[in-house]
Enzyme design. Sequence first.
Site, PDB file in Angstrom:
ATOM      1  CB  CYS A 140      -0.950  -0.055   1.301  1.00 65.89           C
ATOM      2  SG  CYS A 140      -2.045  -1.293   1.346  1.00 65.89           S
TER       3      CYS A 140
ATOM      4  NE  ARG B   3      -3.024  -4.601  -2.726  1.00 68.84           N
ATOM      5  CZ  ARG B   3      -2.634  -3.854  -1.774  1.00 68.84           C
ATOM      6  NH1 ARG B   3      -2.692  -2.486  -1.642  1.00 68.84           N
ATOM      7  NH2 ARG B   3      -1.695  -4.647  -1.020  1.00 68.84           N
TER       8      ARG B   3
HETATM    9  C1  BEZ Z   1       0.646  -4.527   1.774  1.00 68.60           C
HETATM   10  O1  BEZ Z   1       1.572  -4.937   1.871  1.00 68.60           O
HETATM   11  O2  BEZ Z   1       0.070  -3.591   1.509  1.00 68.60           O
HETATM   12  C2  BEZ Z   1      -0.381  -5.662   2.400  1.00 68.60           C
HETATM   13  C3  BEZ Z   1       0.048  -7.042   2.156  1.00 68.60           C
HETATM   14  C4  BEZ Z   1      -0.750  -8.063   2.267  1.00 68.60           C
HETATM   15  C5  BEZ Z   1      -2.009  -7.775   2.835  1.00 68.60           C
HETATM   16  C6  BEZ Z   1      -2.336  -6.758   3.164  1.00 68.60           C
HETATM   17  C7  BEZ Z   1      -1.527  -5.403   2.820  1.00 68.60           C
END
Ligand code: BEZ
Length: 238
Positions: free
Chosen positions: A55, A138
């Site tokens: 993110c 997402r």
């Molecule tokens: C992230 O790195 O944004 C992420 C990865 C897995 C689950 C939730 C967020």
Amino acid sequence: MEQNLEQEIMSMPRIGDAAPEFEAVTTQGNIRFPSDLNGSWVILFSHPADFTPVCTSEFMTFATMESKFAEANCKLVGLSIDGLYSHIAWLRTIKEKIEYKGMKDVEVNFPLIEDIKMDVAKKYGMIQPNEDSTKAVRAVFFIDPKGIIRSIIYYPLSLGRNFDELYRVIIALQAADKFGVATPADWRPGDDVIIGPAGSCGTAKERMEDREIDCKDWFFCTKKLDKDTVLNEVLNKV
Ligand code: BEZ
């Protein structure tokens, strides 16, 4: 899962629907969606959680491209199931501490919605329980200036989005509207565009004889659309 909750989570707006309305608190003040943004294209997108690496890479990329989207009359609005203070702390950390792929000192100036109760995430089908029942996937909603959903893309938690593709979608949607055409696979401004199917044999024959139109067959005709013509129409030249 309780049936009402399941139904709430499972309801998803579709392409062609009016964007579901909501009021929310954001990092840029309160928002009444989509009416506050009428007249602009909007990308409403969700991310799973603040202070997570994928993110963070996405927010830095999107914030760096914000002016490009603004030139295409497109505003960005983010959302996650986190509170306002978490959002503020995360965005401050990004600005003060994170350097990634040549991006640093990145300020996120577009609104990020707090949605602790998941009210908005549920309305937009952003909770996909078999992926995660407490985090939004997402999701990306492309909404036109009249508040109609024009395209939707979903990615799972582990997959960072391709922001060049999101930009391509915004330009292609606007080009299709302005010029009454469709855009073929991998289209970019300057590539040939597709004209709609001929309504009759007569039109088909005329098209086959039109030197401006390239018909591979009666159902597959393209024509040139100059890159500058597209960009002059779609981008707000300052
Ligand atoms: C992230 O790195 O944004 C992420 C990865 C897995 C689950 C939730 C967020």
